[in-house]
Design an enzyme around this catalytic site. Sequence first.
Site, PDB file in Angstrom:
ATOM      1  CG  HIS A 154      -6.381  -2.842   3.325  1.00 18.76           C
ATOM      2  ND1 HIS A 154      -5.658  -1.682   3.132  1.00 18.76           N
ATOM      3  CD2 HIS A 154      -7.543  -2.563   2.686  1.00 18.76           C
ATOM      4  CE1 HIS A 154      -6.339  -0.731   2.397  1.00 18.76           C
ATOM      5  NE2 HIS A 154      -7.418  -1.294   2.172  1.00 18.76           N
ATOM      6  CG  ASP A 211      -2.150   0.953   1.077  1.00 21.00           C
ATOM      7  OD1 ASP A 211      -1.686   2.333   0.893  1.00 21.00           O
ATOM      8  OD2 ASP A 211      -3.101   0.547   1.272  1.00 21.00           O
ATOM      9  CB  ILE A 212       1.089   4.045  -2.439  1.00 23.50           C
ATOM     10  CG1 ILE A 212       2.168   4.847  -2.977  1.00 23.50           C
ATOM     11  CG2 ILE A 212      -0.171   4.996  -2.397  1.00 23.50           C
ATOM     12  CD1 ILE A 212       3.452   4.088  -3.267  1.00 23.50           C
ATOM     13  CG  HIS A 221      -8.599  -3.306  -2.349  1.00 19.36           C
ATOM     14  ND1 HIS A 221      -9.273  -2.773  -2.995  1.00 19.36           N
ATOM     15  CD2 HIS A 221      -8.106  -2.713  -1.031  1.00 19.36           C
ATOM     16  CE1 HIS A 221      -9.555  -1.496  -2.155  1.00 19.36           C
ATOM     17  NE2 HIS A 221      -8.935  -1.538  -1.087  1.00 19.36           N
TER      18      HIS A 221
HETATM   19  P1  AMP Z   1      -9.680   1.214   0.346  1.00 21.64           P
HETATM   20  O1  AMP Z   1     -10.400   1.477  -1.119  1.00 21.64           O
HETATM   21  O2  AMP Z   1     -10.399   2.315   1.310  1.00 21.64           O
HETATM   22  O3  AMP Z   1      -9.430  -0.086   0.861  1.00 21.64           O
HETATM   23  O4  AMP Z   1      -8.447   2.015   0.281  1.00 21.64           O
HETATM   24  C1  AMP Z   1      -7.199   1.795  -0.921  1.00 21.64           C
HETATM   25  C2  AMP Z   1      -6.022   1.542  -0.558  1.00 21.64           C
HETATM   26  O5  AMP Z   1      -5.202   1.756  -1.688  1.00 21.64           O
HETATM   27  C3  AMP Z   1      -5.431   2.907   0.178  1.00 21.64           C
HETATM   28  O6  AMP Z   1      -5.012   2.251   1.426  1.00 21.64           O
HETATM   29  C4  AMP Z   1      -4.419   3.658  -0.704  1.00 21.64           C
HETATM   30  O7  AMP Z   1      -3.363   4.137  -0.006  1.00 21.64           O
HETATM   31  C5  AMP Z   1      -4.031   2.415  -1.716  1.00 21.64           C
HETATM   32  N1  AMP Z   1      -3.602   2.799  -2.772  1.00 21.64           N
HETATM   33  C6  AMP Z   1      -4.166   3.656  -3.500  1.00 21.64           C
HETATM   34  N2  AMP Z   1      -3.732   3.790  -4.824  1.00 21.64           N
HETATM   35  C7  AMP Z   1      -2.282   3.176  -4.634  1.00 21.64           C
HETATM   36  C8  AMP Z   1      -1.248   2.874  -5.531  1.00 21.64           C
HETATM   37  N3  AMP Z   1      -1.090   3.340  -6.612  1.00 21.64           N
HETATM   38  N4  AMP Z   1      -0.372   2.099  -5.111  1.00 21.64           N
HETATM   39  C9  AMP Z   1      -0.595   1.253  -3.904  1.00 21.64           C
HETATM   40  N5  AMP Z   1      -1.584   1.417  -3.095  1.00 21.64           N
HETATM   41  C10 AMP Z   1      -2.427   2.373  -3.413  1.00 21.64           C
END
Ligand code: AMP
Length: 132
Positions: free
Chosen positions: A95, A29-30, A93
């Site tokens: 986490h 996660d970024i 996805h």
């Molecule tokens: P959620 O949809 O609430 O589960 O959160 C989406 C997650 O994706 C967040 O924690 C972001 O930090 C992560 N995220 C968004 N864009 C990217 C990316 N390009 N690379 C890695 N993680 C990402």
Amino acid sequence: MPTIFTKIIRGEIPCYKVAENESHIAFLDINPVAKGHTLVVPKREIDYVFDLPDELLADTMRFAKQVAGAIDRSFNTVRTGVIVDGREVPHAHVHLVPIYKEGQSVSLKNKLSFSEQEMKQIAEAIAGEAAK
Ligand code: AMP
């Protein structure tokens, strides 16, 4: 509908990849909340995780289990927690959030900051374990 995760899956934008197979990819996660915070993403473009076909959902958790094992072996974790949120990116996805202290709660709040070099090293450590 294609999302930023589809672009990552297609290799159109970079990620700190830790594992991949035919149907799934896992990358850091970024905006991590812990060292090794990883996203496990099925490649099929389905928004809501509980809209995944049963077999794919099971495969997602099987893949997540392998990646969590690699995270646990890479770092001194107590265990790895699982969160499904999905409010930000409409592509299913999971986490994986490593837990480093007994009793620590798992949450997506309190983001940490790692340098690019550190993120690369973290991803390489997990990828090395995942490949074993
Ligand atoms: P959620 O949809 O609430 O589960 O959160 C989406 C997650 O994706 C967040 O924690 C972001 O930090 C992560 N995220 C968004 N864009 C990217 C990316 N390009 N690379 C890695 N993680 C990402």
